[in-house]
Design an enzyme around this catalytic site. Structure first.
Site, PDB file in Angstrom:
ATOM      1  N   ARG A  40       0.816  -1.216   0.000  1.00 24.26           N
ATOM      2  CA  ARG A  40       0.000   0.000   0.000  1.00 24.26           C
ATOM      3  C   ARG A  40       0.855   1.274   0.000  1.00 24.26           C
ATOM      4  NH1 ARG A  40      -2.604   1.762   4.661  1.00 24.26           N
ATOM      5  NH2 ARG A  40      -1.840  -0.139   5.604  1.00 24.26           N
ATOM      6  N   CYS A 129       5.090   1.468  25.293  1.00 24.72           N
ATOM      7  CA  CYS A 129       5.318   2.890  25.558  1.00 24.72           C
ATOM      8  C   CYS A 129       5.086   3.273  27.025  1.00 24.72           C
ATOM      9  CB  CYS A 129       4.445   3.745  24.645  1.00 24.72           C
ATOM     10  SG  CYS A 129       2.824   3.041  24.307  1.00 24.72           S
ATOM     11  N   LYS A 213       0.679  -5.963  29.938  1.00 30.03           N
ATOM     12  CA  LYS A 213       2.019  -5.660  29.430  1.00 30.03           C
ATOM     13  C   LYS A 213       2.768  -4.800  30.439  1.00 30.03           C
ATOM     14  CE  LYS A 213       0.285  -4.347  25.319  1.00 30.03           C
ATOM     15  NZ  LYS A 213       0.130  -3.770  23.977  1.00 30.03           N
ATOM     16  N   HIS A 242       1.963  10.340  26.849  1.00 28.90           N
ATOM     17  CA  HIS A 242       1.239   9.518  27.818  1.00 28.90           C
ATOM     18  C   HIS A 242       1.516  10.049  29.229  1.00 28.90           C
ATOM     19  CE1 HIS A 242       0.332   6.867  24.645  1.00 28.90           C
ATOM     20  NE2 HIS A 242       0.925   5.757  25.047  1.00 28.90           N
TER      21      HIS A 242
HETATM   22  O1  L14 Z   1       3.556  -1.618  21.618  1.00 28.85           O
HETATM   23  O2  L14 Z   1      -1.560   2.925  21.801  1.00 28.85           O
HETATM   24  O3  L14 Z   1       2.399  -2.827  22.948  1.00 28.85           O
HETATM   25  O4  L14 Z   1      -2.942   1.470  21.004  1.00 28.85           O
HETATM   26  C1  L14 Z   1       0.051  -1.511  21.847  1.00 28.85           C
HETATM   27  C2  L14 Z   1      -1.047  -0.451  22.029  1.00 28.85           C
HETATM   28  C3  L14 Z   1       1.672   0.296  21.275  1.00 28.85           C
HETATM   29  C4  L14 Z   1       0.594   1.340  21.483  1.00 28.85           C
HETATM   30  C5  L14 Z   1       2.501  -1.861  22.209  1.00 28.85           C
HETATM   31  C6  L14 Z   1      -1.825   1.799  21.356  1.00 28.85           C
HETATM   32  C7  L14 Z   1       1.360  -0.889  22.095  1.00 28.85           C
HETATM   33  C8  L14 Z   1      -0.746   0.774  21.232  1.00 28.85           C
END
Ligand code: L14
Length: 333
Positions: A40, A129, A213, A242
Site C-alpha cells: 500500500r 510505551c 504488558k 502519555h
Molecule cells: O507496543 O496505543 O504494545 O494502542 C500496543 C497499544 C503500542 C501502542 C505496544 C496503542 C502498544 C498501542
C-alpha cells in the site's frame, strides 16, 4: 567510524517516521537506510539526511546486507519477518509486543538495563510505551528501597494507535463541535470529548492486554518478579504524550527529599515539580521531548512507605522511536 545499513520496517507509519527522524537527529552512523513498507505504501519518498529514500515492499529478501532492522509494523509482521531478518544476519530491534516476554529476548530500556542487550540472540525487544517511561521513574526508587507494589492509572494519547487514530480524534472533535455525530472506528467508543478505559484487547482475568504488558514487562526489565503491580490503562483525547499516576509502595520509608534526589539523578528523567508555581508535567507541554518528566511527587498520606507521582513522556520518543535507537546505539558501542 563504521557505518551501518539500517532497515526500518513500517517506515511510513507514525513510529517508523519517528525512528527515521531520530536516527538523523542523533547522527546514528547510517551507511544506507532501507525503508520497508506494505504494498500500500510502496514507493513513498522518505527524506533522510538531506537525501531521499524510496520505500520498498517488505519481503523475504529485504534483509540482505542489513546490519540493524527496526520493526514497527505490527506483531504479526514481526513474528513472520524478524526471524528472516536474523537469518540474513541482521540484529532486530522490535517495537511490537510479539517477542517482549520471550525469555530468550532481552527487553531493554538502556538507562535501566543496558547490560541485558549483550544477551541477545538476534532479537531485542523495545517495551510498551507506557512501560518504558514508568520504569525510568521506578528504577531509582527500586534500587534505594525495593518496591513492593505499584498501583497505576494511565492517560494515554491516540498516537500510539497510529495515523488513522490521530485523524479520528481530529475529525471527531471537529464534527462534535459542529453538533454533528461521529462514528467510532479506531476505538470502541468516541474518543473526542471522552475517555476510554480500554487499550488493546481484554484478557480472561478482566485486565486489558495493555495493563498486563505494563505489569509483566516491568517485572522483566527490573529483573524482579516479586514486585506487585496493578493497572488501569485509559485512552484520552490527547494527540501525543502519555501520562501516568503512580502509587509506589516501598519496603521502607524514604524522606520525600531523598525520593526527589533519586529521581533527579536518574538519567533520562527530569523532575518538574513546583506546585506553588503550578509547575508539573503535561503532555501538551512535553510532546517532542526526549526526557521523561516527573511531578506531583508526594508522600501517600494513607501509607508512610508509599509515594505518589505523576509521570509524563512523549510516547513516540521514549515510548518507541528514541528507545529503539538508543538500543541500536548500545549495540554499536
Ligand atoms: O507496543 O496505543 O504494545 O494502542 C500496543 C497499544 C503500542 C501502542 C505496544 C496503542 C502498544 C498501542
Amino acid at each position: 567510524m563504521s557505518k551501518y545499513t539500517v532497515a526500518v520496517v513500517g517506515a511510513t507509519g507514525v513510529v517508523g517516521q519517528e525512528i527515521i527522524k531520530t536516527l538523523e537527529q542523533r547522527k546514528f552512523p547510517v551507511k544506507e537506510l532501507v525503508c520497508l513498507t506494505s504494498a500500500r505504501s510502496e514507493g513513498t519518498r522518505i527524506e533522510f539526511n538531506g537525501k531521499y529514500s524510496i520505500s520498498r515492499i517488505l519481503d523475504e529478501n529485504s534483509f540482505e546486507g542489513v546490519d540493524y532492522a527496526l520493526f514497527s509494523a505490527g506483531g504479526s509482521i514481526s513474528e513472520k519477518f524478524a526471524p528472516i531478518a536474523v537469518k540474513a544476519g541482521a540484529v532486530v530491534i522490535d517495537n511490537t509486543s510479539h517477542f517482549r516476554m520471550d525469555p530468550s529476548v532481552p527487553l531493554v530500556v538502556p538507562e535501566v538495563n543496558a547490560q541485558a542487550v549483550k544477551k541477545h540472540k538476534g532479537i531485542i525487544a523495545n517495551p510498551n510505551c507506557s512501560t518504558a517511561q514508568m520504569v525510568l521513574a521506578l528504577k531509582p526508587l527500586h534500587d534505594a528501597a525495593k518496591i513492593k507494589r505499584v498501583v497505576i492509572s494511565t492517560y494515554q494519547s491516540v498516537s500510539g494507535a497510529g495515523k488513522e487514530a490521530i485523524k479520528e480524534l481530529e475529525s471527531q472533535t471537529r464534527h462534535n463541535l459542529q453538533g454533528k455525530p461521529s462514528e467510532a472506528k479506531q476505538f470502541t467508543k468516541d474518543i473526542a470529548f471522552n475517555v476510554i478505559p480500554h487499550i488493546d484487547v481484554f484478557e480472561d482475568n478482566g485486565y486489558t492486554k495493555e495493563e498486563m504488558k505494563m505489569i509483566l514487562e516491568t517485572q522483566k526489565i527490573l529483573e524482579d518478579d516479586t514486585i506487585k503491580l496493578t493497572a488501569t490503562t485509559v485512552r484520552v483525547p490527547v494527540f501525543i504524550g502519555h501520562s501516568e499516576a503512580l502509587n509506589v509502595e516501598l519496603s521502607e520509608e524514604l524522606p520525600i527529599e531523598k525520593v526527589r534526589d533519586l529521581l533527579r539523578n536518574m538519567p533520562g528523567v527530569v523532575v518538574m515539580d513546583n506546585p506553588s508555581k503550578n509547575e508539573y508535567p503535561t503532555p501538551k507541554l512535553l510532546a517532542g521531548r526526549d526526557e521523561t518528566f516527573v511531578g506531583r511527587i508526594r508522600k501517600d498520606i494513607s501509607n508512610p512507605k508509599a509515594i505518589d507521582m505523576w509521570v509524563v513522556s512523549d510516547n513516540l520518543r521514549k515510548g518507541a522511536a528514541l528507545n529503539a535507537v538508543q538500543i541500536a546505539e548500545e549495540l554499536i558501542k
